[in-house]
Scaffold this active site. Structure first.
Site, short mmCIF file in Angstrom:
data_model
loop_
_atom_site.label_atom_id
_atom_site.label_comp_id
_atom_site.label_asym_id
_atom_site.label_seq_id
_atom_site.Cartn_x
_atom_site.Cartn_y
_atom_site.Cartn_z
N LYS A 124 63.37 -8.43 47.98
CA LYS A 124 63.31 -8.82 49.40
C LYS A 124 64.62 -9.42 49.88
O LYS A 124 64.74 -9.88 51.01
CB LYS A 124 62.15 -9.81 49.63
CG LYS A 124 60.79 -9.19 49.32
CD LYS A 124 59.68 -10.21 49.28
CE LYS A 124 59.20 -10.63 50.60
NZ LYS A 124 58.04 -11.55 50.50
N LYS A 143 65.88 -12.17 49.42
CA LYS A 143 65.67 -13.53 49.95
C LYS A 143 66.01 -14.54 48.86
O LYS A 143 65.53 -14.42 47.73
CB LYS A 143 64.21 -13.74 50.35
CG LYS A 143 63.77 -13.06 51.64
CD LYS A 143 62.37 -13.54 52.03
CE LYS A 143 61.93 -12.98 53.37
NZ LYS A 143 60.62 -13.51 53.80
#
Ligand code: C2G
Length: 134
Positions: A45, A47
């Site tokens: 992701k 992130k």
């Protein structure tokens, strides 16, 4: 007992997340949150979380709407999760509209409107701006 599941990173927990969890719980009696692990966030992701998985899990478990937190380690686990936990409804924010319709084979699929004007990214950006201006 109607069982609901949702997935997410839930970093820097904010009222947009709480609004989602509250509405998700209202769709049943038991809410499972599959929480993205640090590795999954990083690898899949893109992130980098402020809080570790354990801290994000601790925060979620303190929310009255949440009954169980399990790890989300990959994109592929949803259908097996739905079966393993006897889930009746999968729910997620409408930024994912249509992306998980394949789960309709196993359970109801609900996309809820996101809470406007709040996101973890926005929080980080505004904190950075404040720091630069200080
Ligand atoms: N959300 C919301 N309103 C916001 C921000 C987030 O309703 N203002 C919802 C998202 O739509 C999502 C949940 O809160 O349903 C968690 O958001 P994130 O932590 O950003 O989750 P995301 O990265 O979308 O992860 O496999 C699915 C992914 O793990 C979903």
């Amino acid at each position: 007992m109607r069982r609901v599941i949702t997935y997410g990173t839930f970093d820097l927990l904010h009222y947009g997340h709480i609004n989602l969890l509250k509405r998700a719980k209202a769709l049943g009696d038991y809410l499972i949150v599959a929480l993205s692990t640090d590795e999954f966030n990083l690898k899949e992701k893109d992130k980098v979380c402020y809080f570790s998985y354990e801290k994000r899990k601790q925060l979620l478990e303190a929310i009255r709407y949440v009954d169980l937190v399990i790890p989300e380690e990959n994109w592929e686990q949803k259908s097996s999760d739905v079966k393993e936990y006897h889930v009746d409804t999968f729910v997620i924010g409408d930024d994912w509209e249509g992306k998980f319709d394949f789960l309709k084979e196993y359970c109801d699929v609900v996309y809820l409107p996101r809470t406007p004007e709040i996101s973890t990214t926005q929080i980080k950006e505004e904190l950075n701006k404040k720091e630069l201006n200080s």
